[in-house]
Design an enzyme around this catalytic site. Structure first.
Site, PDB file in Angstrom:
ATOM      1  N   ASP A  80      10.087   9.085  -3.329  1.00 19.26           N
ATOM      2  CA  ASP A  80      10.754   7.964  -3.995  1.00 19.26           C
ATOM      3  C   ASP A  80      10.493   7.964  -5.491  1.00 19.26           C
ATOM      4  O   ASP A  80       9.513   8.534  -5.971  1.00 19.26           O
ATOM      5  CB  ASP A  80      10.317   6.631  -3.390  1.00 19.26           C
ATOM      6  N   GLU A 173       5.967   5.538  -2.035  1.00 19.16           N
ATOM      7  CA  GLU A 173       4.673   5.532  -2.733  1.00 19.16           C
ATOM      8  C   GLU A 173       4.670   4.544  -3.874  1.00 19.16           C
ATOM      9  O   GLU A 173       3.660   3.882  -4.141  1.00 19.16           O
ATOM     10  CB  GLU A 173       4.362   6.947  -3.248  1.00 19.16           C
TER      11      GLU A 173
END
Length: 410
Positions: A80, A173
């Site tokens: 991400d 994350e």
């Protein structure tokens, strides 16, 4: 797709921006699209035990090529990109042989300037990959993914000795959920490294203790013409609250091992105001004191209010400093330092002024320091990475794998 740069450019074309406040993991569909593409790539390259969980965590193995027992080690990056800036339609610019001065980002007025970012002075002659000024780049952490993939491919083709190498690419994350559904037992490594750092040589095993602080302020709204003694303006209380937060301990005034209070967002009206802070500190005692300070401010500002009007503070711990876990395994750090020196890189030990998946994983029994990627200025339009830095990261990953095998040789 064997080239490092080609891989990186392919990965940043996926919009994988994560989204806060979403219960599902991954928080966005784009992350699953990248995970499936990486899964297919790993299968086509001939890697084993390629498994994608329903939460979007992808794991795979490069089997050992030596007969003697070697500890299984892992390398981890996240898919991400930050919710703080758009990661859609990323349009990278490639500048070969940087000669100094401002770099135009796209066709507008945005520039990447060595005046604002002096590190550029150290990168003369390098190939820089920048944004076009409209999005972030996604080097955090797609540079790490590209580096791990490239290192695996090169290890597979080479005769360099190595044990089992486990890799994982994680979702979410950036919003603190990357390791929430990470199966440490299935990963089956004795230790691992996240590849999620910054400039060349960075090696990190200390990170902030982190908490999220939600401040809810309930006031009382009446017509302002008849408000005397009745109105309680939640916005005024919010202003008073924030004025009590130590101004000298904000992100823009701290560095190194200094912690901070950061007002991340605020919204409100006379009737109600909401403030969202994050608090950070490397020291556990200092961390607890910062949280207490937020509670004390609420008590002070809210003193004497009508019972229907109040200030409510909700504090949620996000992650803790992994130093206390990693320090129990000093050989992991020593190995990475030696690998860097073998690649003519001087290790730069520094604290992470943030968090990584490695912090969560270290507390789950998988010690996990952080390696550099060669990227800079994450989470915004000035983000960039150097191709030379990425190549060095690949070399360090390969050398760590080789050293682990050589040190285990009878």
């Amino acid at each position: 797709m064997d080239k490092l740069l080609d891989r990186f450019l392919n990965y940043v074309s996926f919009d994988t921006q994560s989204k806060s406040g979403v219960r599902q993991v991954p928080s966005t569909d784009g992350q699953l699209k990248l995970a499936r593409a990486l899964q297919q790539e790993l299968l086509e390259l001939g890697f084993e035990q390629v498994v994608l969980s329903k939460q979007g965590c992808l794991m795979a193995t490069l089997p050992a090529n030596v007969a003697w027992p070697v500890p299984a080690i892992g390398f981890i990056s996240h898919m991400d990109t930050s919710p703080d800036f758009s990661g859609k339609n990323v349009n990278p610019q490639i500048l070969e042989n940087y000669r100094g001065g401002d770099i135009a980002l796209g066709v507008g007025d945005e520039v990447l300037s060595p005046v604002m970012f002096p590190v550029l002075h150290q990168l003369l002659g390098h190939t820089l990959i920048t944004t076009d000024g409209k999005t972030l780049l996604g080097a955090d952490d797609k540079a790490g993914i590209a580096e791990i993939m490239t290192a695996l491919v090169r290890l597979k083709k080479s005769q360099l000795p190595h044990g089992d190498i486990r890799v994982a690419f994680t979702p979410d994350e950036e919003i603190g959920k990357g390791a929430q559904f990470f199966d440490v037992k299935a990963f089956n490594a004795q230790w691992a490294y996240t590849v999620d750092g910054g400039g060349v040589g960075e090696l990190e095993y200390e990170n902030f203790n982190a908490a999220s602080v939600q401040v809810k302020i309930v006031g009382n709204n009446v017509h302002p013409g008849s408000a005397k003694g009745v109105m309680v303006n939640a916005l005024t209380l919010a202003s008073r609250y924030h004025q009590q937060v130590p101004e000298s301990q904000s992100p823009e005034q701290t560095d190194g091992y200094q912690g901070f209070y950061h007002l991340h967002s605020m919204k409100g009206s006379v009737e109600r105001a909401d403030l969202h802070y994050i608090v950070r500190d490397f020291d556990r005692n200092g961390f607890e004191q910062r949280k207490q300070t937020m509670l004390d401010i609420a008590e002070k500002v809210g003193a004497g209010l009508h019972p229907d009007c109040y200030i409510e503070v909700t504090i949620t711990d996000t992650y803790y400093n992994m130093r206390e876990q990693v320090e129990q395994h000093p050989h992991i750090i020593a190995l990475a330092q030696q690998a860097m020196r073998d690649c003519d890189i001087e290790p730069n030990m520094k604290p992470i002024r943030g968090g990584t998946d490695g912090a969560h994983l270290s507390f789950q029994g998988l010690p996990c320091p952080n390696l550099f990627t060669g990227g800079y200025n994450y989470h915004g339009k000035h983000e960039f990475v150097t191709l030379e830095g990425m190549e060095k990261a690949v070399s360090v990953i390969m050398r760590i794998a080789e050293l682990t095998a050589l040190r285990a040789k009878p």
